[in-house]
Design a protein around this motif. Structure first.
Motif, PDB file in Angstrom:
ATOM      1  N   LYS A  83       2.934  12.613 -12.629  1.00 46.94           N
ATOM      2  CA  LYS A  83       2.356  13.879 -13.100  1.00 46.94           C
ATOM      3  C   LYS A  83       0.871  13.698 -13.388  1.00 46.94           C
ATOM      4  N   ALA A  84       0.134  14.840 -13.452  1.00 44.66           N
ATOM      5  CA  ALA A  84      -1.328  14.773 -13.605  1.00 44.66           C
ATOM      6  C   ALA A  84      -1.729  13.945 -14.819  1.00 44.66           C
ATOM      7  N   ASP A  85      -0.971  14.078 -15.917  1.00 44.56           N
ATOM      8  CA  ASP A  85      -1.313  13.308 -17.127  1.00 44.56           C
ATOM      9  C   ASP A  85      -0.281  12.207 -17.389  1.00 44.56           C
ATOM     10  N   GLY A  86       0.420  11.784 -16.328  1.00 45.59           N
ATOM     11  CA  GLY A  86       1.479  10.791 -16.491  1.00 45.59           C
ATOM     12  C   GLY A  86       0.943   9.380 -16.663  1.00 45.59           C
ATOM     13  N   LEU A  87       1.856   8.510 -17.110  1.00 51.44           N
ATOM     14  CA  LEU A  87       1.509   7.108 -17.371  1.00 51.44           C
ATOM     15  C   LEU A  87       2.391   6.203 -16.508  1.00 51.44           C
ATOM     16  N   ILE A  88       1.743   5.218 -15.904  1.00 50.99           N
ATOM     17  CA  ILE A  88       2.462   4.168 -15.168  1.00 50.99           C
ATOM     18  C   ILE A  88       2.449   2.910 -16.021  1.00 50.99           C
ATOM     19  N   THR A  89       3.591   2.239 -16.162  1.00 50.40           N
ATOM     20  CA  THR A  89       3.542   0.864 -16.662  1.00 50.40           C
ATOM     21  C   THR A  89       4.293  -0.023 -15.677  1.00 50.40           C
ATOM     22  N   MET A  90       3.725  -1.192 -15.428  1.00 57.70           N
ATOM     23  CA  MET A  90       4.364  -2.140 -14.522  1.00 57.70           C
ATOM     24  C   MET A  90       4.258  -3.527 -15.125  1.00 57.70           C
ATOM     25  N   GLU A  91       5.312  -4.297 -14.932  1.00 58.54           N
ATOM     26  CA  GLU A  91       5.288  -5.694 -15.379  1.00 58.54           C
ATOM     27  C   GLU A  91       5.526  -6.595 -14.183  1.00 58.54           C
ATOM     28  N   PHE A  92       4.788  -7.675 -14.159  1.00 57.72           N
ATOM     29  CA  PHE A  92       4.959  -8.659 -13.078  1.00 57.72           C
ATOM     30  C   PHE A  92       4.382  -9.981 -13.569  1.00 57.72           C
ATOM     31  N   ASN A 134       0.828  -1.215   0.000  1.00 56.25           N
ATOM     32  CA  ASN A 134       0.000   0.000   0.000  1.00 56.25           C
ATOM     33  C   ASN A 134       0.858   1.259   0.000  1.00 56.25           C
ATOM     34  N   ASP A 135       1.945   1.271   0.758  1.00 53.95           N
ATOM     35  CA  ASP A 135       2.827   2.432   0.798  1.00 53.95           C
ATOM     36  C   ASP A 135       3.483   2.667  -0.557  1.00 53.95           C
ATOM     37  N   PHE A 136       3.818   1.584  -1.226  1.00 57.54           N
ATOM     38  CA  PHE A 136       4.480   1.670  -2.536  1.00 57.54           C
ATOM     39  C   PHE A 136       3.533   2.276  -3.580  1.00 57.54           C
ATOM     40  N   VAL A 137       2.302   1.756  -3.644  1.00 58.37           N
ATOM     41  CA  VAL A 137       1.356   2.251  -4.652  1.00 58.37           C
ATOM     42  C   VAL A 137       0.933   3.683  -4.317  1.00 58.37           C
ATOM     43  N   ALA A 138       0.818   3.999  -3.021  1.00 57.31           N
ATOM     44  CA  ALA A 138       0.523   5.386  -2.625  1.00 57.31           C
ATOM     45  C   ALA A 138       1.638   6.322  -3.098  1.00 57.31           C
ATOM     46  N   GLY A 139       2.877   5.866  -3.042  1.00 57.43           N
ATOM     47  CA  GLY A 139       4.006   6.660  -3.537  1.00 57.43           C
ATOM     48  C   GLY A 139       3.925   6.915  -5.033  1.00 57.43           C
ATOM     49  N   MET A 140       3.470   5.927  -5.769  1.00 53.51           N
ATOM     50  CA  MET A 140       3.335   6.115  -7.223  1.00 53.51           C
ATOM     51  C   MET A 140       2.301   7.202  -7.527  1.00 53.51           C
ATOM     52  N   LYS A 141       1.213   7.194  -6.751  1.00 52.69           N
ATOM     53  CA  LYS A 141       0.176   8.237  -6.920  1.00 52.69           C
ATOM     54  C   LYS A 141       0.809   9.621  -6.747  1.00 52.69           C
ATOM     55  N   VAL A 142       1.711   9.777  -5.762  1.00 52.27           N
ATOM     56  CA  VAL A 142       2.336  11.063  -5.467  1.00 52.27           C
ATOM     57  C   VAL A 142       3.318  11.472  -6.570  1.00 52.27           C
ATOM     58  N   LEU A 143       4.088  10.520  -7.086  1.00 50.28           N
ATOM     59  CA  LEU A 143       5.184  10.860  -8.003  1.00 50.28           C
ATOM     60  C   LEU A 143       4.734  11.002  -9.462  1.00 50.28           C
ATOM     61  N   VAL A 146      -6.083  -3.015  -6.128  1.00 51.07           N
ATOM     62  CA  VAL A 146      -5.033  -2.361  -5.338  1.00 51.07           C
ATOM     63  C   VAL A 146      -4.818  -0.929  -5.854  1.00 51.07           C
ATOM     64  N   PHE A 147      -4.722  -0.780  -7.171  1.00 51.75           N
ATOM     65  CA  PHE A 147      -4.521   0.561  -7.733  1.00 51.75           C
ATOM     66  C   PHE A 147      -5.707   1.463  -7.405  1.00 51.75           C
ATOM     67  N   ALA A 148      -6.921   0.944  -7.558  1.00 48.46           N
ATOM     68  CA  ALA A 148      -8.126   1.752  -7.314  1.00 48.46           C
ATOM     69  C   ALA A 148      -8.167   2.262  -5.878  1.00 48.46           C
ATOM     70  N   ALA A 149      -7.672   1.459  -4.949  1.00 45.93           N
ATOM     71  CA  ALA A 149      -7.685   1.866  -3.539  1.00 45.93           C
ATOM     72  C   ALA A 149      -6.779   3.065  -3.289  1.00 45.93           C
ATOM     73  N   HIS A 150      -5.896   3.373  -4.242  1.00 41.89           N
ATOM     74  CA  HIS A 150      -4.966   4.492  -4.082  1.00 41.89           C
ATOM     75  C   HIS A 150      -5.187   5.587  -5.116  1.00 41.89           C
ATOM     76  N   GLY A 151      -6.384   5.637  -5.700  1.00 43.22           N
ATOM     77  CA  GLY A 151      -6.697   6.730  -6.626  1.00 43.22           C
ATOM     78  C   GLY A 151      -6.051   6.591  -7.985  1.00 43.22           C
ATOM     79  N   LEU A 152      -5.708   5.376  -8.344  1.00 43.94           N
ATOM     80  CA  LEU A 152      -5.117   5.119  -9.663  1.00 43.94           C
ATOM     81  C   LEU A 152      -6.033   4.157 -10.412  1.00 43.94           C
ATOM     82  N   HIS A 158      -3.883   8.459 -13.225  1.00 46.20           N
ATOM     83  CA  HIS A 158      -4.722   8.969 -12.142  1.00 46.20           C
ATOM     84  C   HIS A 158      -6.193   8.653 -12.459  1.00 46.20           C
ATOM     85  N   ASP A 159      -6.979   8.381 -11.411  1.00 43.78           N
ATOM     86  CA  ASP A 159      -8.355   7.932 -11.698  1.00 43.78           C
ATOM     87  C   ASP A 159      -9.208   9.011 -12.350  1.00 43.78           C
TER      88      ASP A 159
END
Ligand SMILES: [Zn+2]
Length: 409
Positions: free
Chosen positions: A190-199, A179-188, A230-236, A257-258
């Motif tokens: 930009k308003a129109d930024g894109l996250i990509t993650m692979e797992f 939760n702390d990690f995904v919350a950090g992504m929300k902070v870092l 998990v993402f939705a719980a952090h506004g993503l 961002h959601d």
């Protein structure tokens, strides 16, 4: 003892997914001088949350001990480098990235991926907790912070270092405080930024019996359904997904961002949610049935190896990945079956695998030694490896790998 709770939703964890008994940390390879020392073994037991269905391990060791001196250098895998170069090309054209943008990578390893952005003059920042691999990145000119990522670090970096593209490849599964990690992504971001993650995709783990991908460094095993929660719980919002062949079957998820209305939910995202539902990934019973298949696999693997040894075959391993250690230690396989294994990574050569104490040699050993069977431990790279080692055919050598049952190729 404290009752464990889910690292995402905090519900009590009461259900076992796969019990792989006890094992040392998969990446704690031993020097020859350490051969007579004892090793710490920890339970290797994957649990599943009855509420959110996140498959996860309990945490027994501090992240500092697990990741402080990581021996996995991404640059030693040629297929992974090619995968990374293609990804960078795609992202630069998709987002039209240039010198005015910023790409931030979480768990940036030795800078193998950020180098492809840096060489185009796009500002980059790597965040990597393992000091030895971070040092390799800095050496090749990739600015890298030696830190664990989370909300506090993100707040200290934003807005100056806010990301147009925020990348996390093979890190989400390794994060103890999800939760702390995904919350950090929300902070870092930009308003129109894109996250990509692979797992790695837990659907592949379930359907293809990939239980050897369970190891202590790998805390969480995600379905697309669960990671979206998990993402939705952090506004993503996870708005798109691709299925990739890497690591035996991974997801690349796309998040924003959601409230970012510029990115529409893709058909691929809806289709995968539906496919997971049909595949039983949204039902607890599917996860509870898994343990019996793990036991059946152990019997098959031992029967196969005993059969080869009874025929007088000499077997060596290829590769020293974490999944190999899970397999060897869970099945109780050591040098009575596999005389040694080989790895391209010079940081592993001359060492002993944790637990099994199988020696690691340079790949040239195979050509000199002419074994009958080469057991490929990183089965996800078997096409690459069988090509590189095709010369074993000169003396009638054969390859073996899990497919998922262990067999001669
Ligand atoms: Zn949960």
């Amino acid at each position: 003892m404290n009752r464990p709770s889910c690292r995402f939703c905090r519900s009590p964890l009461e259900h076992v997914f796969a019990d792989l008994r006890t094992s040392p940390l998969a990446n704690s390879i031993l020097t020859p001088e350490q051969a007579n020392r004892m090793e710490p073994f920890y339970p290797l037991r994957a649990l599943v949350c009855g509420e959110c269905l996140l498959v996860q391990l309990e945490e027994f060791e501090t992240p500092e001990n697990i990741f402080g001196d990581y021996s996995y250098f991404s640059s030693y895998s040629t297929s992974w480098l090619e995968h990374s170069r293609r990804y960078a090309d795609e992202m630069v054209s998709l987002l039209d990235l240039g010198p005015g943008n910023r790409v931030v990578e979480l768990a940036s390893n030795d800078g193998y991926l950020l180098q492809y952005f840096g060489e185009r003059q796009i500002p980059v920042l790597g965040i990597e907790p393992a000091a030895n691999v971070a040092a390799a990145a800095v050496e090749r000119g990739i600015p890298t912070l030696v830190e664990f990522f989370g909300r506090a670090l993100a707040e200290s970096l934003a807005p100056d270092s806010a990301a147009d593209l925020l990348i996390g490849n093979n890190v989400l599964a390794h994060v103890p405080d999800l939760n702390d990690f995904v919350a950090g992504m929300k902070v870092l971001l930009k308003a129109d930024g894109l996250i990509t993650m692979e797992f790695p995709h837990v659907m592949r783990l379930v359907e293809d019996n990939q239980w050897d991908t369970i190891y202590h460094e790998h805390f969480s095993y995600f379905s697309f359904t669960t990671v979206s929660r998990v993402f939705a719980a952090h506004g993503l919002r996870v708005f798109d997904v691709e299925e990739l062949p890497t690591h035996g079957g991974s997801l690349r998820i796309y998040g924003c961002h959601d409230d970012d209305s510029s990115r529409r939910q893709s058909g691929r995202a809806a289709e995968l949610l539906e496919r997971e539902r049909r595949g039983g990934l949204t039902e607890l019973a599917t996860y509870l049935d898994y343990g019996a298949r793990v036991v059946a696999d152990k019997l098959q693997i031992l029967e196969f190896l005993i059969g080869l040894k009874r025929e007088g075959k000499r077997i060596v391993g290829y590769g020293a990945p974490a999944k190999g250690n899970t397999l060897l230690n869970y099945c109780g396989i050591s040098t009575e079956f596999i005389e040694y294994t080989c790895d391209l990574n010079p940081h592993k050569q001359g060492h002993l695998l944790p637990g099994s104490r199988v020696p690691v040699r340079a790949p040239e050993a195979i050509r000199e030694d002419r074994p009958d069977v080469v057991l490929i431990l990183p089965w996800n790279l078997k096409d690459e490896i069988t090509q590189q080692l095709s010369f074993i055919g000169e003396w009638g050598g054969r390859f073996a790998a899990r497919t998922p049952e262990l067999r001669l190729l």
